[in-house]
Each structure stands twice: as structure tokens, then as C-alpha cells.
Design an enzyme around this catalytic site. Structure first.
Site, PDB file in Angstrom:
ATOM      1  N   GLU A 165       0.826  -1.212   0.000  1.00  0.00           N
ATOM      2  CA  GLU A 165       0.000   0.000   0.000  1.00  0.00           C
ATOM      3  C   GLU A 165       0.857   1.259   0.000  1.00  0.00           C
ATOM      4  OE1 GLU A 165      -3.906  -1.859   2.334  1.00  0.00           O
ATOM      5  OE2 GLU A 165      -2.535  -0.505   3.382  1.00  0.00           O
ATOM      6  N   HIS A 202     -10.439   0.797   0.387  1.00  0.00           N
ATOM      7  CA  HIS A 202     -10.767  -0.144   1.462  1.00  0.00           C
ATOM      8  C   HIS A 202     -12.253  -0.486   1.523  1.00  0.00           C
ATOM      9  CE1 HIS A 202      -6.737   1.064   2.762  1.00  0.00           C
ATOM     10  NE2 HIS A 202      -6.723  -0.022   3.510  1.00  0.00           N
TER      11      HIS A 202
END
Length: 216
Positions: free
Chosen positions: A138, A171
Site C-alpha cells: 500500500e 478499502h
């Protein structure tokens, strides 16, 4: 005629949106009925994000108006290396000063000196995913590869907030998995909204560290 205007902020933001979609989409290229915590699912998804980590710099290079010194722009540099390592470490340690102090006085920090603790961690695929692969991939994709694209047309402070919004939105895919696992839609939405909020805030903090530790 050039189809993509590399100097356009719209193109830069759109490129980051596409990179976000590719990152999340890579998690779902595998057809499986197993949960996200199943060993086979974790292994496949770790492989997917590893491939994304390899492809993302190529993507970044294409969308940079000036791809020279690309790795330096992505944070891989010798210039101001000490600053880039020390400043984020001190700020993050300050942020977690409360829990760190509690662990110190309770003696809980001794567990980190035990070899068996780390051996058991590395044998736990969920731990490896949560503490190694997810953060590493990420930060590499959403910070190192995405921020240079945004910084070429946005002010540093604007880029600090635009990129993390995409990071937070990424997310929301957990919501689908929660519903699939039997969670009510309303509950899944609340959980995902909360996750969006704190990942966006953390993303802004991480992006801020990326900007202030840059030699420019």
C-alpha cells in the site's frame, strides 16, 4: 497527436484512480469461495499485490511529465536519506507514545526480544499479510508511485489529501466481503465508512511524511 495530456491534473488524478482500481482489482482476479483469511486466499492475494508493486513504477513513469530521476521522486534516494528515515520515525513514535509508554512500564515490550515470538509471527499468514505485505504494498503503490503523479500538478498539501481519499476508497471492497460473510448491509456500511475515515487520515499522515522528507 498525443492522446494523454501528461501535464493535465485531470489526467494525473484519473491515472491515480485507475491505479487504485488495478490494485483492488488484483485481489479479485482469483476465483475462490474461501474467506480472505484462508491461507490459499492470502497467498494468492499476496502474489497479486507483489505483481502490482512491480507494475506500479512503470505506470508512474508513463504518467510523469518528467520521468527522469523517477526513483528519487518515488523516495528511493541517497539525498536527505537520514532526514527521510529519522523524521518519520520520530513523528510516528510520538504519535504512538501512549501505547509505547504503557508497554514499557508493563514490561510487555520484552516479548519483542523473544525469537520464538517472531518465528510464530512469520508462520502466521494473517500476520504476514497484515504487518508486511499489506503495509508494504500500500505504501509503495499509494505513496511512492501515486504521490509523484499528483505532485507534478497539485500543491503538496492538496496532493496530501487527494491521494489518501483514493486510499480510503480502496478499502471499501471489504464491505462486499463482510456482506458475503453474512454481515448486514447497514452494519457493513458503517464498518467500511469507519475504515474509510481512519485509512484516509492515516494516508494523509503518511503522504505528509512523504512530502516533508523529500529533498525538494
Amino acid at each position: 497527436m498525443e492522446l494523454i495530456n501528461h501535464n493535465s491534473c485531470f489526467s494525473s488524478v484519473l491515472a491515480c484512480v485507475f491505479l487504485t482500481i488495478c490494485y483492488v482489482g488484483s485481489l479479485y482476479v482469483w476465483r475462490s469461495k474461501e474467506s480472505r483469511d484462508h491461507p490459499s486466499t492470502i497467498k494468492k492475494r499476496c502474489f497479486s499485490v507483489f505483481v502490482m508493486m512491480l507494475l506500479a513504477p512503470i505506470f508512474t513513469q508513463y504518467f510523469l511529465s518528467d520521468p527522469s530521476d523517477i526513483y528519487e521522486k518515488m523516495g528511493l534516494r541517497e539525498t536527505a536519506l537520514f532526514k527521510a528515515l529519522l523524521l518519520p520515525l520520530l513523528l510516528t513514535a510520538t504519535l504512538f507514545l501512549g501505547p509505547l509508554t504503557m508497554q514499557f512500564f508493563s514490561g510487555g515490550w520484552w516479548i519483542y526480544l523473544e525469537p520464538m515470538f517472531w518465528i510464530s509471527c512469520w508462520q502466521d499468514l494473517v500476520w504476514v499479510r497484515n504487518h508486511i505485505m499489506a503495509p508494504l504494498s500500500e505504501e509503495w503503490v499509494f505513496r511512492a508511485c501515486m504521490m509523484p503523479i499528483l505532485l507534478q500538478c497539485l500543491s503538496p498539501m492538496t496532493a496530501v489529501f487527494v491521494g489518501p481519499i483514493l486510499f480510503g476508497i480502496a478499502h471499501f471492497h471489504h464491505m462486499l466481503e463482510q456482506i458475503k460473510g453474512g454481515c448486514e448491509v447497514k452494519t457493513a456500511l458503517i464498518i467500511s465508512s469507519f475504515q474509510f475515515t481512519y485509512t484516509t487520515i492515516f494516508g494523509a499522515y503518511s503522504s505528509y511524511l512523504f512530502v516533508i522528507s523529500s529533498p525538494r
